[in-house]
Design an enzyme around this catalytic site. Structure first.
Site, PDB file in Angstrom:
ATOM      1  N   LYS A  14       0.865  -1.221   0.090  1.00 27.31           N
ATOM      2  CA  LYS A  14      -0.034   0.014  -0.094  1.00 27.31           C
ATOM      3  C   LYS A  14       1.001   1.351   0.088  1.00 27.31           C
ATOM      4  O   LYS A  14       0.501   2.080  -0.801  1.00 27.31           O
ATOM      5  CB  LYS A  14      -0.878   0.104   1.030  1.00 27.31           C
ATOM      6  CG  LYS A  14      -1.993  -1.129   1.020  1.00 27.31           C
ATOM      7  CD  LYS A  14      -2.978  -1.042   2.077  1.00 27.31           C
ATOM      8  CE  LYS A  14      -2.632  -1.097   3.682  1.00 27.31           C
ATOM      9  NZ  LYS A  14      -2.005  -2.401   4.027  1.00 27.31           N
ATOM     10  N   ARG A 161      11.046  -2.411  11.267  1.00 24.12           N
ATOM     11  CA  ARG A 161      10.121  -1.958  11.946  1.00 24.12           C
ATOM     12  C   ARG A 161       9.715  -3.175  13.073  1.00 24.12           C
ATOM     13  O   ARG A 161       9.646  -4.266  12.857  1.00 24.12           O
ATOM     14  CB  ARG A 161       8.639  -1.931  11.174  1.00 24.12           C
ATOM     15  CG  ARG A 161       8.567  -0.452  10.648  1.00 24.12           C
ATOM     16  CD  ARG A 161       7.290  -0.328   9.539  1.00 24.12           C
ATOM     17  NE  ARG A 161       6.013  -0.876  10.096  1.00 24.12           N
ATOM     18  CZ  ARG A 161       4.914  -0.813   9.536  1.00 24.12           C
ATOM     19  NH1 ARG A 161       4.987  -0.113   8.365  1.00 24.12           N
ATOM     20  NH2 ARG A 161       3.820  -1.345   9.890  1.00 24.12           N
ATOM     21  N   ARG A 172      -0.583  -9.718  12.833  1.00 19.61           N
ATOM     22  CA  ARG A 172      -1.103  -8.401  12.198  1.00 19.61           C
ATOM     23  C   ARG A 172      -2.116  -9.231  11.013  1.00 19.61           C
ATOM     24  O   ARG A 172      -3.157  -8.571  10.647  1.00 19.61           O
ATOM     25  CB  ARG A 172      -0.125  -7.812  11.557  1.00 19.61           C
ATOM     26  CG  ARG A 172       0.434  -6.836  12.657  1.00 19.61           C
ATOM     27  CD  ARG A 172       1.835  -6.200  12.117  1.00 19.61           C
ATOM     28  NE  ARG A 172       1.519  -5.204  10.986  1.00 19.61           N
ATOM     29  CZ  ARG A 172       2.738  -4.894  10.129  1.00 19.61           C
ATOM     30  NH1 ARG A 172       3.651  -5.407  10.391  1.00 19.61           N
ATOM     31  NH2 ARG A 172       2.241  -3.989   9.231  1.00 19.61           N
TER      32      ARG A 172
HETATM   33  P1  AMP Z   1       0.388   0.123   8.878  1.00 18.51           P
HETATM   34  O1  AMP Z   1       1.981   1.122   8.760  1.00 18.51           O
HETATM   35  O2  AMP Z   1      -0.604   0.636   8.163  1.00 18.51           O
HETATM   36  O3  AMP Z   1       0.860  -1.299   8.644  1.00 18.51           O
HETATM   37  O4  AMP Z   1       0.163   0.283  10.277  1.00 18.51           O
HETATM   38  C1  AMP Z   1       0.929  -0.040  11.507  1.00 18.51           C
HETATM   39  C2  AMP Z   1       0.128  -0.285  12.747  1.00 18.51           C
HETATM   40  O5  AMP Z   1      -0.498   1.061  13.165  1.00 18.51           O
HETATM   41  C3  AMP Z   1      -0.992  -1.171  12.674  1.00 18.51           C
HETATM   42  O6  AMP Z   1      -0.407  -2.526  12.762  1.00 18.51           O
HETATM   43  C4  AMP Z   1      -1.995  -0.531  13.762  1.00 18.51           C
HETATM   44  O7  AMP Z   1      -1.355  -1.028  14.994  1.00 18.51           O
HETATM   45  C5  AMP Z   1      -1.751   0.691  13.432  1.00 18.51           C
HETATM   46  N1  AMP Z   1      -2.658   1.438  12.627  1.00 18.51           N
HETATM   47  C6  AMP Z   1      -2.591   2.091  11.477  1.00 18.51           C
HETATM   48  N2  AMP Z   1      -3.823   2.412  10.731  1.00 18.51           N
HETATM   49  C7  AMP Z   1      -4.639   2.082  11.318  1.00 18.51           C
HETATM   50  C8  AMP Z   1      -6.177   1.884  11.441  1.00 18.51           C
HETATM   51  N3  AMP Z   1      -6.825   2.519  10.552  1.00 18.51           N
HETATM   52  N4  AMP Z   1      -6.756   1.516  12.586  1.00 18.51           N
HETATM   53  C9  AMP Z   1      -6.133   0.905  13.565  1.00 18.51           C
HETATM   54  N5  AMP Z   1      -5.064   0.759  13.530  1.00 18.51           N
HETATM   55  C10 AMP Z   1      -4.231   1.315  12.699  1.00 18.51           C
END
Ligand code: AMP
Length: 219
Positions: A14, A161, A172
């Site tokens: 993404k 990360r 996840r």
């Molecule tokens: P990402 O970088 O989008 O994979 O997000 C990393 C982490 O941030 C996720 O595993 C969640 O813990 C948190 N996170 C990001 N976006 C959201 C969302 N829309 N709702 C809830 N948690 C989020």
């Protein structure tokens, strides 16, 4: 004007496709993950609270992310369109987004669903390295930086990360299946879902992502 949700499992790409769409359409990427990581880095209260969920691969509570997006989406730069990356992730978030857009009298153009295999996802997440300074993403297996451990773009250090560790990755993916997958039906019903096969060579997958948006983009 184009307003897109980029949808897909963690590691689907993404962030990478968002960066390409930012270049192509000149609209901002709104990544809740990036915003939360920035809050964690700054050490503000929101970041401290969010970190407890993020480090285990859990979702941050809906009200926190909804408020963040609510504020961000109304900023000047988002008036010309936007790419939502990593939001919504629950049906509650999607419903809140609907309400926000309704109040602003605007509509989504499309929800691009990035489709790749589980094996690819796991290798992408475990090989992913991110820049501590600019957030650029590399992969030690498929998208190596020119110099090991160093960002090509700004020269700062690359790290893994904490939530890309193997146990957290599995959690996840389970959270995605339980909380986020129901959104596929939600957006299918609205006629907004555009599934794009993203397995295989990057440039070909990117061309398919662009292709999926050709008919909806009015720019
Ligand atoms: P990402 O970088 O989008 O994979 O997000 C990393 C982490 O941030 C996720 O595993 C969640 O813990 C948190 N996170 C990001 N976006 C959201 C969302 N829309 N709702 C809830 N948690 C989020």
């Amino acid at each position: 004007m184009i307003r897109i949700i980029l949808f897909g499992e963690p590691g689907a790409g993404k962030g990478t496709y968002s960066a390409e769409l930012v270049k192509k359409y000149g609209i901002p990427q709104i990544s809740t993950g990036d915003m939360l990581r920035a809050a964690v880095k700054e050490g503000v209260d929101l970041g401290k609270e969010a970190h407890e969920f993020m480090k285990n691969g859990e979702l941050v509570p809906d009200p926190m992310v909804i408020e963040m997006v609510h504020n961000r989406i109304q900023q000047q730069d988002a008036a010309k369109g936007f790419i939502l990356d990593g939001f919504p992730r629950t049906v509650t978030q999607a419903q809140s987004l609907d309400q926000m857009l309704h109040k602003m009298k605007i509509e989504l153009s499309a929800v691009v669903k990035i489709e790749i295999s589980k094996e690819t996802i796991i290798s992408r997440l475990s090989g992913r390295r991110v820049c501590t300074n600019c957030g650029a993403t590399f992969n030690v297996l498929t998208m190596k930086p020119k110099k090991e451990g160093i960002c090509d773009k700004c020269g700062h250090e690359l790290i893994q990360r904490p939530d890309d560790q193997p146990e957290t990755i599995l959690n996840r993916l389970a959270v995605y299946q339980k909380d986020t997958e129901p959104l596929i039906e939600f957006y299918k019903k609205k006629g907004l879902l555009r599934p794009v096969q993203c397995e295989g060579p990057y440039n070909e997958a990117l061309a398919r992502v662009f292709g999926a948006l050709e008919k909806v983009a009015n720019v």
